[in-house]
Design a protein around this motif. Sequence first.
Motif, short mmCIF file in Angstrom:
data_model
loop_
_atom_site.label_atom_id
_atom_site.label_comp_id
_atom_site.label_asym_id
_atom_site.label_seq_id
_atom_site.Cartn_x
_atom_site.Cartn_y
_atom_site.Cartn_z
N THR A 6 41.88 47.73 35.91
CA THR A 6 43.17 47.81 36.59
C THR A 6 43.15 48.97 37.57
O THR A 6 42.79 50.10 37.20
CB THR A 6 44.30 48.01 35.57
OG1 THR A 6 44.30 46.93 34.64
CG2 THR A 6 45.64 48.05 36.27
N ASN A 7 43.53 48.68 38.79
CA ASN A 7 43.63 49.72 39.82
C ASN A 7 45.08 49.78 40.27
O ASN A 7 45.58 48.87 40.92
CB ASN A 7 42.71 49.39 41.00
CG ASN A 7 42.58 50.56 41.95
OD1 ASN A 7 42.76 51.71 41.55
ND2 ASN A 7 42.26 50.27 43.20
N GLY A 18 45.34 50.91 44.90
CA GLY A 18 45.06 52.34 44.74
C GLY A 18 46.01 53.20 45.54
O GLY A 18 47.11 52.78 45.90
#
Length: 539
Positions: free
Chosen positions: A247-248, A108
């Motif tokens: 998905t990050n 992130g």
Amino acid sequence: MPGRDSFLHLVRAEWTKLRTVRGWVVGLALAAILTVGLGMLGPLGSQIACDHVNGAATGTCHISGPPHDATGQEVDDESTFVHRTLIGDGSITARLTAFGGKYFPDGGGPADPTADPTAGMADGLQPWSKAGILVKDGTDFGSPYAAVLATGTHGVRMQYDYTHDTAAPAASASASPSASVTAATPRWLRLTRAGDTLTGYDSADGTTWTEIGTAHLADLPRNVEVGVFATSPDFAVVKNSFGGTATNAGPSLATGTFDQIAVTGQSSGAWTVPAIGSAAAADGGPGAAQGPEAVAGAVPNAGGGFTVTGTGDIAPSIPDEGQGKTPESSLAGTFGGLIAVIVVAALTMTSEYRRGLIRTSLAASPRRGRLLAAKAVVLGGVSFVVGLVAAAIAVPGVRAVEHSKRMYVYYASTQSEIRMVIGTAALLAVSAVFALAVATIVRRGAAAVAAVIVVIILPYLLAVASVLPAGAAEWLARVTPAAAFAVQQTVTAWPQVRASYTPTNGFFPLSPWLGLAVLCLYAAAAYAVAHRQLRRRDV
């Protein structure tokens, strides 16, 4: 004139049967309507965000999409580029003495955007982090370029015009993916320009050079920008579960330290050096100014070199990384049309068994294999035409709706669109023959329809609906008849771009025609069994 028991006569007879049964004609028309109509539902039910002032719509909407190169291919073109103008032919040589990077381990961004923009980042390069030398047709997004660069784990490469990528020869010491760049083991990089031709070299010592490759950039202007650059694509963490794939992704940074930068030929002006944080300032938003872009930029070193920190990528843009529709999304209704074709194809055989007409048909044509072949030719041919017409309407029609809604539609070449339309027609035709064969084997309409839907459409829906882990979805799209949907795919899986290449994101593991061949194999096997049983069984 062909005899009454000739194959051509049988084809005519089967065609007459098909067009005189109203339900079958309606079913085939419904197949075309579903293919077009279901594809329309997505854009008709969607709306992009538009500008508002004091809560009121201004009527101004933005079409989100990445920049294009000269061919129309969407590209990413973000880097920190220290550059100056080269007039005419010449070359640039630079020594890379350090190469490192940072990324967010959880994929992130920063937990607190107002704090240190690199807080929480770990040290490390991404596999396709890049630092090297660049010759570019200006600084506009999407402009042609050629580069020689070091990567995180893929060694030294020559890349140009976003889609072209060539590894340095294995004999080159700097081609080793695991080689680290330090002051003791630097990488020398060189690009020479002669007209529209650029040649890339690398060297471990600055004395012995190895040619990597050449690039021909058509209509390259006399004045180009040359210099050193660094960039690094997002780092993504993919989590697979039976609830789907999540998905990050978050930004990463690459930093290259260059010295002994030499430009030969006629060069004017001083170096243009992007200041630290200038990339974030260009993005405009206050949030961007506080992210990792805030530390991107370049600073001069002693001896005329630069330390360059960049984020982003110079590469083809992948649809799942941006906002927009893929061209094949216009054919999202194919599965609906396919169901209608399967029902009609199965009923053309099972209805004959149910009503006892099969005895009459076989009495008129004792050669049973010919009867099955005639039915397959008629059903396959008619289904192909239905699919061809539906796809030819759906592709431009859905795109027109998407454009009217100000949605962005990714580029596809004319060749790809023609293959997508013809492939959809072939998908319906082969599926019709498959359904006919299964119906001949089981002799029950409901059972035949259910069986074909389970082996073709159910795997497709499971693969693309993000309900399975990526590995399971790829397996379904590789070994089941659902692999044939690859014929509609227009997006390329670029080796030099890391992305989530899964059916959920529109990527099928097989090439378009190989995927269709998988369905053909299933249909051929079913047809062979049906042919054998029709010849041996009592009716």
